[in-house]
Design an enzyme around this catalytic site. Structure first.
Site, PDB file in Angstrom:
ATOM      1  N   ARG A   1       4.539  -3.273  64.730  1.00 38.12           N
ATOM      2  CA  ARG A   1       3.273  -2.900  64.103  1.00 38.12           C
ATOM      3  C   ARG A   1       2.579  -1.832  64.870  1.00 38.12           C
ATOM      4  NH1 ARG A   1       1.150  -7.379  60.316  1.00 38.12           N
ATOM      5  NH2 ARG A   1       0.237  -5.700  59.108  1.00 38.12           N
TER       6      ARG A   1
ATOM      7  N   CYS B   1       0.404 -11.025  60.924  1.00 36.87           N
ATOM      8  CA  CYS B   1       1.831 -11.405  60.777  1.00 36.87           C
ATOM      9  C   CYS B   1       2.772 -10.375  61.728  1.00 36.87           C
ATOM     10  CB  CYS B   1       2.104 -11.044  59.380  1.00 36.87           C
ATOM     11  SG  CYS B   1       1.510 -12.331  58.223  1.00 36.87           S
TER      12      CYS B   1
ATOM     13  N   LYS C   1      -7.996 -10.409  49.840  1.00 35.86           N
ATOM     14  CA  LYS C   1      -7.936 -10.527  51.326  1.00 35.86           C
ATOM     15  C   LYS C   1      -8.144  -9.148  51.877  1.00 35.86           C
ATOM     16  CE  LYS C   1      -4.047 -11.295  53.771  1.00 35.86           C
ATOM     17  NZ  LYS C   1      -3.919 -10.059  54.731  1.00 35.86           N
ATOM     18  N   ASN C   2      -7.105  -8.218  51.097  1.00 35.78           N
ATOM     19  CA  ASN C   2      -7.224  -7.042  52.067  1.00 35.78           C
ATOM     20  C   ASN C   2      -8.084  -5.950  51.696  1.00 35.78           C
ATOM     21  OD1 ASN C   2      -4.850  -8.031  53.296  1.00 35.78           O
ATOM     22  ND2 ASN C   2      -3.217  -7.097  51.971  1.00 35.78           N
TER      23      ASN C   2
ATOM     24  N   ARG D   1      -4.565  -8.645  62.501  1.00 38.61           N
ATOM     25  CA  ARG D   1      -4.273  -7.086  62.765  1.00 38.61           C
ATOM     26  C   ARG D   1      -5.711  -6.527  62.234  1.00 38.61           C
ATOM     27  NH1 ARG D   1      -0.548  -3.151  63.704  1.00 38.61           N
ATOM     28  NH2 ARG D   1      -0.880  -1.498  62.483  1.00 38.61           N
TER      29      ARG D   1
HETATM   30  C1  EPZ Z   1      -1.907  -3.476  55.273  1.00 42.60           C
HETATM   31  O1  EPZ Z   1      -1.311  -3.780  56.656  1.00 42.60           O
HETATM   32  C2  EPZ Z   1      -1.993  -4.875  54.897  1.00 42.60           C
HETATM   33  N1  EPZ Z   1      -2.905  -5.807  55.671  1.00 42.60           N
HETATM   34  C3  EPZ Z   1      -0.637  -5.644  54.705  1.00 42.60           C
HETATM   35  O2  EPZ Z   1      -0.774  -6.804  54.117  1.00 42.60           O
HETATM   36  C4  EPZ Z   1       0.161  -4.604  54.043  1.00 42.60           C
HETATM   37  O3  EPZ Z   1       1.381  -4.963  53.734  1.00 42.60           O
HETATM   38  C5  EPZ Z   1       0.344  -3.067  54.385  1.00 42.60           C
HETATM   39  O4  EPZ Z   1      -1.140  -2.719  54.629  1.00 42.60           O
HETATM   40  C6  EPZ Z   1       1.149  -2.149  53.519  1.00 42.60           C
HETATM   41  O5  EPZ Z   1       0.554  -2.275  52.335  1.00 42.60           O
HETATM   42  C7  EPZ Z   1      -4.419  -5.716  55.409  1.00 42.60           C
HETATM   43  O6  EPZ Z   1      -4.710  -5.008  54.550  1.00 42.60           O
HETATM   44  C8  EPZ Z   1      -5.043  -6.720  56.497  1.00 42.60           C
HETATM   45  P1  EPZ Z   1       0.252  -0.100  57.334  1.00 42.60           P
HETATM   46  P2  EPZ Z   1      -1.349  -2.270  57.603  1.00 42.60           P
HETATM   47  O7  EPZ Z   1      -0.731   0.678  58.385  1.00 42.60           O
HETATM   48  O8  EPZ Z   1      -2.695  -1.471  57.510  1.00 42.60           O
HETATM   49  C9  EPZ Z   1       3.560   1.445  60.306  1.00 42.60           C
HETATM   50  C10 EPZ Z   1      -0.492  -9.133  53.876  1.00 42.60           C
HETATM   51  O9  EPZ Z   1       0.617  -9.700  53.507  1.00 42.60           O
HETATM   52  N2  EPZ Z   1       2.453   2.099  61.197  1.00 42.60           N
HETATM   53  O10 EPZ Z   1      -0.160   0.911  55.932  1.00 42.60           O
HETATM   54  O11 EPZ Z   1      -1.116  -2.971  59.065  1.00 42.60           O
HETATM   55  C11 EPZ Z   1       3.688  -0.103  59.995  1.00 42.60           C
HETATM   56  O12 EPZ Z   1       4.161  -0.687  61.366  1.00 42.60           O
HETATM   57  C12 EPZ Z   1      -0.440  -8.134  54.889  1.00 42.60           C
HETATM   58  O13 EPZ Z   1      -1.653  -9.225  53.101  1.00 42.60           O
HETATM   59  C13 EPZ Z   1       2.875   2.724  62.124  1.00 42.60           C
HETATM   60  O14 EPZ Z   1       3.963   2.863  62.363  1.00 42.60           O
HETATM   61  O15 EPZ Z   1      -0.367  -1.502  57.348  1.00 42.60           O
HETATM   62  C14 EPZ Z   1       4.423  -0.443  58.980  1.00 42.60           C
HETATM   63  O16 EPZ Z   1       5.660  -0.215  58.942  1.00 42.60           O
HETATM   64  C15 EPZ Z   1       0.740  -7.936  55.463  1.00 42.60           C
HETATM   65  N3  EPZ Z   1       1.753   3.271  63.022  1.00 42.60           N
HETATM   66  C16 EPZ Z   1       3.619   0.930  57.895  1.00 42.60           C
HETATM   67  O17 EPZ Z   1       3.404   1.694  58.906  1.00 42.60           O
HETATM   68  C17 EPZ Z   1       0.333   2.881  62.791  1.00 42.60           C
HETATM   69  O18 EPZ Z   1      -0.388   3.088  63.501  1.00 42.60           O
HETATM   70  C18 EPZ Z   1       2.639   0.334  57.148  1.00 42.60           C
HETATM   71  O19 EPZ Z   1       1.751  -0.348  57.864  1.00 42.60           O
HETATM   72  C19 EPZ Z   1       0.273   2.154  61.687  1.00 42.60           C
HETATM   73  C20 EPZ Z   1       1.210   1.599  60.897  1.00 42.60           C
END
Ligand code: EPZ
Length: 414
Positions: free
Chosen positions: A121, A116, A22-23, A92
């Protein structure tokens, strides 16, 4: 599906082929809007997030056709730069269309994304890094209005955000000069996106390392097979461990699951790795060292809830620390309904094994949290119901049929 009825207490046994990731496929689908011409994707998982993303792309004028397991996307008729806000608000990853449309059109109007609820986020890492490359972004009435192709330069991420890294990779495809991303995410899904883009003619190096480089290139269509879903695989392995079962998974890349496999071995499972396969024989489970989630190659946050569910009957106590998301223990109340002993404090959770779990009714709160409830229900003695099961449809294709193929007694309740 809305409600699952599960009769637990039976070990999962059998063989499953892991579905496409998916990701990995979601950013690749967004990237298709940046690539002029026709791309063909193999191994797309049959999940709702893909269906919603396909509808978003069709709403932008792309033509999509699926036959014999291949998804063909033609972006020649791309029109408009504003994805449907109702559809985009459901997941997202729709924010990745920002980078793709900027690269293709030099402008994008993106509704604030959904997905989710795992705590705050924000998108600050996406937006600040694009602005640092000269993109003009303003937010009006819940939409991000973006103008201008990025200039070449350096975008430094203070945290290796997966989505921000992907958005920068996509926007850089249309940049006026080379773009370097420092502090980039290193997840396997980043590498799959880079592999797809290279097949389309992009000049990308450093994927899988903290320093990515994207140079301007003429893009064209390509054929790509989406990599296996390491999180689906982790979920199945945790379910087999929780139910005392034995499972052979095929079509996966064991090295992408290293932290999960190591913890399951520590917990008492016998695991054999082959070329593209993993075999797990569950044993009596024992508590493991602290499970600390983090950016790849650390233990993945998406496997935290399934691993917690697997350890609910392990002997001893396991400490979990969730360092990635601020609210990713929303599955804990549901697990307690099955008799689990879990204490939480902020980003820490301590799980102490119990002799047995009993059937219960619990509501899924998010995709991986819902998977954890299913694992608990499979391990519990008696009847259980999982409500709001639609969360599971987002990331686990054909879940009921695949569980039944492993001997589980599970039905969708009308
Ligand atoms: C991706 O989400 C995945 N989703 C998530 O999988 C996964 O948990 C996550 O990466 C971490 O590995 C997809 O790929 C579609 P991040 P993403 O940006 O990109 C903070 C699942 O269950 N952050 O790495 O949204 C954020 O709040 C899903 O398959 C900021 O603060 O994750 C989080 O605490 C859930 N500012 C952390 O970074 C930003 O601009 C990690 O987020 C962006 C993120």
């Amino acid at each position: 599906m809305e409600r699952l009825h599960i009769t637990g207490g039976r070990p999962l046994r059998g063989t499953l082929a892991v579905q496409g990731s998916k990701n990995a496929v979601l950013p690749i689908l967004a990237a298709a809007a940046a690539v002029p011409g026709r791309v063909v994707l193999a191994n797309c998982p049959p999940i709702r997030d893909v269906a919603v993303t396909r509808a978003i792309l069709e709403g932008l004028g792309l033509s999509l056709r699926e036959e014999k397991g291949l998804l063909t996307i033609d972006s020649a008729e791309l029109r408009g730069c504003a994805p449907d806000p109702v559809l985009a608000g459901q997941l997202r990853s729709s924010v990745l269309l920002l980078g793709a449309l900027l690269a293709r059109l030099g402008r994008a109007e993106i509704p604030l994304p959904g997905g989710c609820v795992l705590g705050a986020r924000p998108l600050d890492l996406h937006l600040r890094s694009l602005e640092a490359l000269g993109v003009e972004i303003c937010c009006r009435e819940g939409r991000l209005l973006c103008r201008g192709r990025p200039r070449g330069g350096v975008a430094a991420l203070p945290y290796p955000s997966v989505g921000a890294t992907e958005n920068l990779m996509l926007a850089a495809l249309g940049a006026r000069g080379p773009v370097r991303v420092l502090g980039a995410a290193r997840e396997p899904e980043i590498r799959d996106l880079a592999a797809f883009l290279r097949a389309c003619g992009a000049r990308i190096t450093g994927d899988g390392s903290p320093c990515l480089r994207i140079e301007p290139a003429i893009l064209h269509g390509a054929v790509h097979r989406v990599q296996p879903d390491r999180m689906e695989a982790a979920t199945w392995l945790c379910a087999a461990a929780a139910t005392g079962g034995s499972l052979r998974l095929t079509r996966l890349e064991p090295q992408q699951l290293r932290p999960v496999l190591e913890l399951l071995r520590q917990a008492g499972c016998r695991i054999r790795e082959g070329r593209g396969s993993v075999c797990l024989e569950a044993g009596p489970l024992r508590a493991v060292g602290p499970v600390v989630t983090g950016p790849y190659p650390a233990f993945p946050t998406d496997a935290q809830a399934p691993m917690m569910a697997a350890l609910l009957r392990a002997q001893g106590c396991t400490l979990f620390e969730e360092t990635v998301f601020s609210e990713r223990f929303r599955h804990v109340p549901g697990l307690r309904a099955f008799g689990a002993r879990i204490e939480t404090r902020g980003r820490l959770a301590r799980v102490c094994g119990v002799e047995a779990l009993h059937g219960a009714e619990a509501a899924a709160t998010d995709l991986r949290g819902g998977a954890a409830l299913v694992i608990a229900a499979l391990a519990a003695r008696g009847e259980s119901r999982i409500t709001q099961a639609r969360h599971l449809d987002r990331g686990y294709g054909e879940l009921v049929r695949r569980l039944q193929s492993l001997g589980a007694t599970v039905e969708v309740e009308k």
